[in-house]
Motif scaffolding. Structure first.
Motif, short mmCIF file in Angstrom:
data_model
loop_
_atom_site.label_atom_id
_atom_site.label_comp_id
_atom_site.label_asym_id
_atom_site.label_seq_id
_atom_site.Cartn_x
_atom_site.Cartn_y
_atom_site.Cartn_z
N LEU A 1 36.14 67.16 27.77
CA LEU A 1 36.84 65.81 28.51
C LEU A 1 37.96 65.62 29.18
O LEU A 1 38.43 65.27 30.22
N GLY A 2 38.65 66.20 28.48
CA GLY A 2 40.50 65.74 29.19
C GLY A 2 40.43 66.77 30.89
O GLY A 2 41.59 66.79 30.95
N GLN A 3 40.01 68.13 30.67
CA GLN A 3 39.37 68.62 32.40
C GLN A 3 39.14 67.92 32.93
O GLN A 3 39.00 67.53 34.78
N LEU A 4 37.48 66.85 32.30
CA LEU A 4 36.84 66.08 33.23
C LEU A 4 38.13 65.36 33.88
O LEU A 4 38.32 64.45 34.81
N VAL A 5 38.75 64.51 32.72
CA VAL A 5 39.77 63.37 33.66
C VAL A 5 40.79 63.65 33.84
O VAL A 5 41.71 63.23 35.07
N GLN A 6 41.53 65.34 34.31
CA GLN A 6 42.25 65.60 34.99
C GLN A 6 42.05 65.47 37.03
O GLN A 6 42.00 66.35 37.51
N GLY A 7 40.00 65.72 36.41
CA GLY A 7 39.29 65.73 37.71
C GLY A 7 38.67 67.69 38.12
O GLY A 7 38.48 67.42 39.51
N ARG A 8 38.66 68.24 36.82
CA ARG A 8 38.40 69.45 36.63
C ARG A 8 36.98 69.79 36.47
O ARG A 8 36.59 69.80 35.68
N VAL A 9 35.99 69.55 37.05
CA VAL A 9 34.38 69.64 36.55
C VAL A 9 33.67 70.56 36.47
O VAL A 9 33.51 70.59 34.78
N LEU A 10 34.09 71.51 37.55
CA LEU A 10 33.56 72.95 36.69
C LEU A 10 34.10 73.79 34.78
O LEU A 10 33.69 73.75 34.05
N ALA A 11 35.50 73.76 35.30
CA ALA A 11 36.22 73.60 33.68
C ALA A 11 35.73 72.66 32.66
O ALA A 11 35.94 73.54 31.34
N ALA A 12 35.67 71.79 33.07
CA ALA A 12 34.75 70.27 31.76
C ALA A 12 33.52 70.93 31.43
O ALA A 12 33.10 70.76 29.72
N LEU A 13 32.82 71.44 32.72
CA LEU A 13 31.18 71.74 32.28
C LEU A 13 31.25 73.27 31.16
O LEU A 13 30.24 73.33 30.00
N LEU A 14 32.06 74.45 31.91
CA LEU A 14 32.16 75.23 30.51
C LEU A 14 32.75 75.33 29.55
O LEU A 14 32.37 75.36 28.70
#
Length: 74
Positions: A22-35
């Motif tokens: 969720l933190g990566q998603l907040v930062q706009g890093r969708v691929l890292a968030a999904l991984l």
């Protein structure tokens, strides 16, 4: 986001405590968030096999640290 240690990174790290990625998603890093989310979800789902749960716990901690140390490259 500013640099490492900024308020946005702290919020992102706190988000990762509750839901990995969720933190990566907040930062706009969708691929890292999904991984991070998929690795942790699968590992925690297979907790009775022990090894996937350990891998998921390590990935969960890694997601928190990764969000806290993120630096945008502009």
């Amino acid at each position: 986001m500013s640099g490492q240690g900024s308020g946005g990174n702290v919020i992102a790290a706190l988000c990762n405590i509750f839901i990995p990625g969720l933190g990566q998603l907040v930062q706009g890093r969708v691929l890292a968030a999904l991984l991070f989310f998929v690795v942790c979800a699968v590992g925690y789902t297979l907790w009775w096999l022990i090894i996937p749960a350990i891998i998921a716990a390590i990935a969960h901690l890694w997601a928190i640290v990764d969000a806290a140390k993120f630096r945008a490259r502009f």
